[in-house]
Design a protein around this motif. Structure first.
Motif, PDB file in Angstrom:
ATOM      1  N   THR A 223       0.831  -1.203   0.000  1.00 23.15           N
ATOM      2  CA  THR A 223       0.000   0.000   0.000  1.00 23.15           C
ATOM      3  C   THR A 223       0.870   1.260   0.000  1.00 23.15           C
ATOM      4  O   THR A 223       0.607   2.213  -0.726  1.00 23.15           O
ATOM      5  N   LYS A 224       1.912   1.267   0.831  1.00 27.91           N
ATOM      6  CA  LYS A 224       2.827   2.411   0.849  1.00 27.91           C
ATOM      7  C   LYS A 224       3.443   2.620  -0.528  1.00 27.91           C
ATOM      8  O   LYS A 224       3.586   3.758  -0.991  1.00 27.91           O
ATOM      9  N   TYR A 225       3.816   1.514  -1.165  1.00 27.38           N
ATOM     10  CA  TYR A 225       4.465   1.623  -2.473  1.00 27.38           C
ATOM     11  C   TYR A 225       3.498   2.172  -3.519  1.00 27.38           C
ATOM     12  O   TYR A 225       3.815   3.120  -4.234  1.00 27.38           O
ATOM     13  N   PHE A 226       2.309   1.583  -3.613  1.00 21.47           N
ATOM     14  CA  PHE A 226       1.328   2.040  -4.599  1.00 21.47           C
ATOM     15  C   PHE A 226       0.982   3.513  -4.388  1.00 21.47           C
ATOM     16  O   PHE A 226       0.913   4.297  -5.342  1.00 21.47           O
ATOM     17  N   ALA A 227       0.737   3.883  -3.127  1.00 25.18           N
ATOM     18  CA  ALA A 227       0.328   5.258  -2.833  1.00 25.18           C
ATOM     19  C   ALA A 227       1.447   6.260  -3.096  1.00 25.18           C
ATOM     20  O   ALA A 227       1.189   7.438  -3.325  1.00 25.18           O
TER      21      ALA A 227
ATOM     22  N   ASP B 170       3.531   3.001 -14.555  1.00 28.57           N
ATOM     23  CA  ASP B 170       3.111   1.616 -14.366  1.00 28.57           C
ATOM     24  C   ASP B 170       3.812   0.991 -13.173  1.00 28.57           C
ATOM     25  O   ASP B 170       4.917   1.400 -12.790  1.00 28.57           O
ATOM     26  N   ILE B 171       3.167  -0.037 -12.625  1.00 33.17           N
ATOM     27  CA  ILE B 171       3.739  -0.832 -11.544  1.00 33.17           C
ATOM     28  C   ILE B 171       4.158  -2.173 -12.145  1.00 33.17           C
ATOM     29  O   ILE B 171       3.307  -2.932 -12.621  1.00 33.17           O
ATOM     30  N   PRO B 172       5.449  -2.509 -12.155  1.00 32.65           N
ATOM     31  CA  PRO B 172       5.891  -3.771 -12.752  1.00 32.65           C
ATOM     32  C   PRO B 172       5.587  -4.950 -11.831  1.00 32.65           C
ATOM     33  O   PRO B 172       6.142  -5.066 -10.737  1.00 32.65           O
ATOM     34  N   LEU B 173       4.705  -5.825 -12.278  1.00 31.86           N
ATOM     35  CA  LEU B 173       4.280  -6.970 -11.481  1.00 31.86           C
ATOM     36  C   LEU B 173       4.805  -8.266 -12.091  1.00 31.86           C
ATOM     37  O   LEU B 173       4.884  -8.411 -13.314  1.00 31.86           O
ATOM     38  N   LEU B 174       5.126  -9.218 -11.213  1.00 34.46           N
ATOM     39  CA  LEU B 174       5.528 -10.557 -11.628  1.00 34.46           C
ATOM     40  C   LEU B 174       4.574 -11.558 -10.991  1.00 34.46           C
ATOM     41  O   LEU B 174       4.428 -11.600  -9.766  1.00 34.46           O
ATOM     42  N   PHE B 175       3.921 -12.370 -11.826  1.00 32.08           N
ATOM     43  CA  PHE B 175       2.986 -13.392 -11.377  1.00 32.08           C
ATOM     44  C   PHE B 175       3.679 -14.752 -11.457  1.00 32.08           C
ATOM     45  O   PHE B 175       4.105 -15.172 -12.547  1.00 32.08           O
ATOM     46  N   LEU B 176       3.795 -15.434 -10.330  1.00 30.62           N
ATOM     47  CA  LEU B 176       4.423 -16.751 -10.266  1.00 30.62           C
ATOM     48  C   LEU B 176       3.335 -17.793 -10.023  1.00 30.62           C
ATOM     49  O   LEU B 176       2.641 -17.757  -8.994  1.00 30.62           O
ATOM     50  N   PHE B 177       3.182 -18.733 -10.956  1.00 35.94           N
ATOM     51  CA  PHE B 177       2.069 -19.671 -10.920  1.00 35.94           C
ATOM     52  C   PHE B 177       2.521 -21.061 -10.457  1.00 35.94           C
ATOM     53  O   PHE B 177       3.634 -21.500 -10.752  1.00 35.94           O
ATOM     54  N   SER B 178       1.631 -21.735  -9.754  1.00 33.78           N
ATOM     55  CA  SER B 178       1.813 -23.137  -9.384  1.00 33.78           C
ATOM     56  C   SER B 178       0.423 -23.729  -9.169  1.00 33.78           C
ATOM     57  O   SER B 178      -0.587 -23.059  -9.369  1.00 33.78           O
ATOM     58  N   GLY B 179       0.358 -24.994  -8.762  1.00 29.79           N
ATOM     59  CA  GLY B 179      -0.934 -25.629  -8.529  1.00 29.79           C
ATOM     60  C   GLY B 179      -1.040 -26.952  -9.257  1.00 29.79           C
ATOM     61  O   GLY B 179      -0.022 -27.599  -9.577  1.00 29.79           O
TER      62      GLY B 179
ATOM     63  N   VAL C  62      -5.063   3.015 -12.452  1.00 31.50           N
ATOM     64  CA  VAL C  62      -6.146   2.084 -12.116  1.00 31.50           C
ATOM     65  C   VAL C  62      -6.234   1.893 -10.608  1.00 31.50           C
ATOM     66  O   VAL C  62      -7.325   1.896 -10.024  1.00 31.50           O
ATOM     67  N   TRP C  63      -5.077   1.748  -9.944  1.00 31.94           N
ATOM     68  CA  TRP C  63      -5.084   1.582  -8.484  1.00 31.94           C
ATOM     69  C   TRP C  63      -5.661   2.825  -7.801  1.00 31.94           C
ATOM     70  O   TRP C  63      -6.479   2.715  -6.882  1.00 31.94           O
ATOM     71  N   ARG C  64      -5.262   4.008  -8.254  1.00 30.54           N
ATOM     72  CA  ARG C  64      -5.763   5.239  -7.641  1.00 30.54           C
ATOM     73  C   ARG C  64      -7.268   5.403  -7.868  1.00 30.54           C
ATOM     74  O   ARG C  64      -8.003   5.806  -6.961  1.00 30.54           O
ATOM     75  N   GLU C  65      -7.738   5.098  -9.071  1.00 32.91           N
ATOM     76  CA  GLU C  65      -9.174   5.198  -9.349  1.00 32.91           C
ATOM     77  C   GLU C  65      -9.959   4.231  -8.471  1.00 32.91           C
ATOM     78  O   GLU C  65     -11.042   4.563  -7.977  1.00 32.91           O
ATOM     79  N   MET C  66      -9.426   3.028  -8.262  1.00 30.15           N
ATOM     80  CA  MET C  66     -10.101   2.051  -7.415  1.00 30.15           C
ATOM     81  C   MET C  66     -10.225   2.567  -5.982  1.00 30.15           C
ATOM     82  O   MET C  66     -11.309   2.493  -5.371  1.00 30.15           O
ATOM     83  N   MET C  67      -9.140   3.091  -5.422  1.00 27.33           N
ATOM     84  CA  MET C  67      -9.184   3.575  -4.045  1.00 27.33           C
ATOM     85  C   MET C  67     -10.081   4.806  -3.918  1.00 27.33           C
ATOM     86  O   MET C  67     -10.745   5.003  -2.894  1.00 27.33           O
ATOM     87  N   ASP C  68     -10.141   5.642  -4.957  1.00 18.87           N
ATOM     88  CA  ASP C  68     -11.042   6.797  -4.924  1.00 18.87           C
ATOM     89  C   ASP C  68     -12.510   6.354  -4.933  1.00 18.87           C
ATOM     90  O   ASP C  68     -13.369   7.028  -4.355  1.00 18.87           O
ATOM     91  N   ILE C  69     -12.784   5.224  -5.587  1.00 19.75           N
ATOM     92  CA  ILE C  69     -14.151   4.708  -5.620  1.00 19.75           C
ATOM     93  C   ILE C  69     -14.540   4.126  -4.260  1.00 19.75           C
ATOM     94  O   ILE C  69     -15.626   4.409  -3.730  1.00 19.75           O
ATOM     95  N   TYR C  70     -13.648   3.335  -3.664  1.00 22.31           N
ATOM     96  CA  TYR C  70     -13.980   2.645  -2.414  1.00 22.31           C
ATOM     97  C   TYR C  70     -13.769   3.531  -1.181  1.00 22.31           C
ATOM     98  O   TYR C  70     -14.496   3.393  -0.192  1.00 22.31           O
TER      99      TYR C  70
END
Length: 216
Positions: free
Chosen positions: A114-118, A124-133, A163-171
């Motif tokens: 949250t601190k980072y996003f804010a 852009d926020i560089p995200l890495l998705f690591l999958f398993s299952g 997108v993150w800021r718009e979401m938090m402004d909505i909620y």
């Protein structure tokens, strides 16, 4: 045996959820043709690759609490774990399917993500998705079988800060959340009652005004 690959195509705000939530559009492909996928029990770890973007001077100041001063970032700047998500992908026909993987988002400023996003102003926020299952499948003329998803499966996505800021402004329109120790909260609560104040904003504004007067 299925050979699944994963790709994040886009991200959007989930409206009217119980908590702030982002839906990542996840495309799953099976490189093995003519194989019925019954279910995918998917686990996903999402990391923030903080070293894969540049930071403005204002953003560097906002990151002080996370990474210290910029002259030490060569030692302190490391990827952050955002969250874990478990998701069940239903049966799909053909070689691919697309699902919305919904990720809840905290607005607690004790949480590093949250601190980072804010602290980011744009970009852009560089995200890495690591999958398993596990994937449950049925080869032609064979009973149902199960196989693990390779730990090498991953996907990258540039998540827009907007997108993150718009979401938090909505909620949480024009508001933020903070977490206090119980004794500090009780002191603030007593101050609010003793001065007959209507809400927490009035209590904090009055305390801050008194602090300014004392310092001057």
């Amino acid at each position: 045996m299925p050979d699944l690959t994963f790709q994040i195509d886009s991200a959007g705000i989930v409206p009217f959820a119980a908590v702030p939530m982002i839906a990542f559009r996840l495309q799953i492909k099976n490189r093995v043709p003519d194989e019925a996928i019954h279910t995918v029990a998917l686990r996903c770890q999402i990391q923030i690759e903080v070293t894969r973007r540049r930071y403005t001077p204002g953003e560097q100041e906002q990151m002080l609490d996370l990474f210290g001063r910029p002259d030490r970032w060569s030692q302190t700047l490391r990827s952050l774990l955002w969250t874990h998500v478990n998701w069940v992908i239903p049966t799909f026909a053909g070689s691919e399917t697309v699902v919305d993987m919904q990720v809840p988002c905290s607005f607690d400023f004790n949480v590093a993500a949250t601190k980072y996003f804010a602290g980011l102003s744009d970009g852009d926020i560089p995200l890495l998705f690591l999958f398993s299952g596990n994937v449950f499948y049925a080869p032609p003329d064979s009973p149902l079988q199960v196989a693990p998803i390779s730990w090498e499966q991953e996907a990258r996505y540039k998540f827009p800060v907007r997108v993150w800021r718009e979401m938090m402004d909505i909620y949480y329109p024009n508001s933020v959340w903070i977490n206090l120790h119980k004794d500090v909260f009780m002191r603030l609560y007593r101050y609010k009652m003793q001065h007959g104040l209507l809400n927490w904003e009035q209590a904090l504004e009055r305390m801050l005004a008194e602090e300014v007067e004392v310092n001057w």
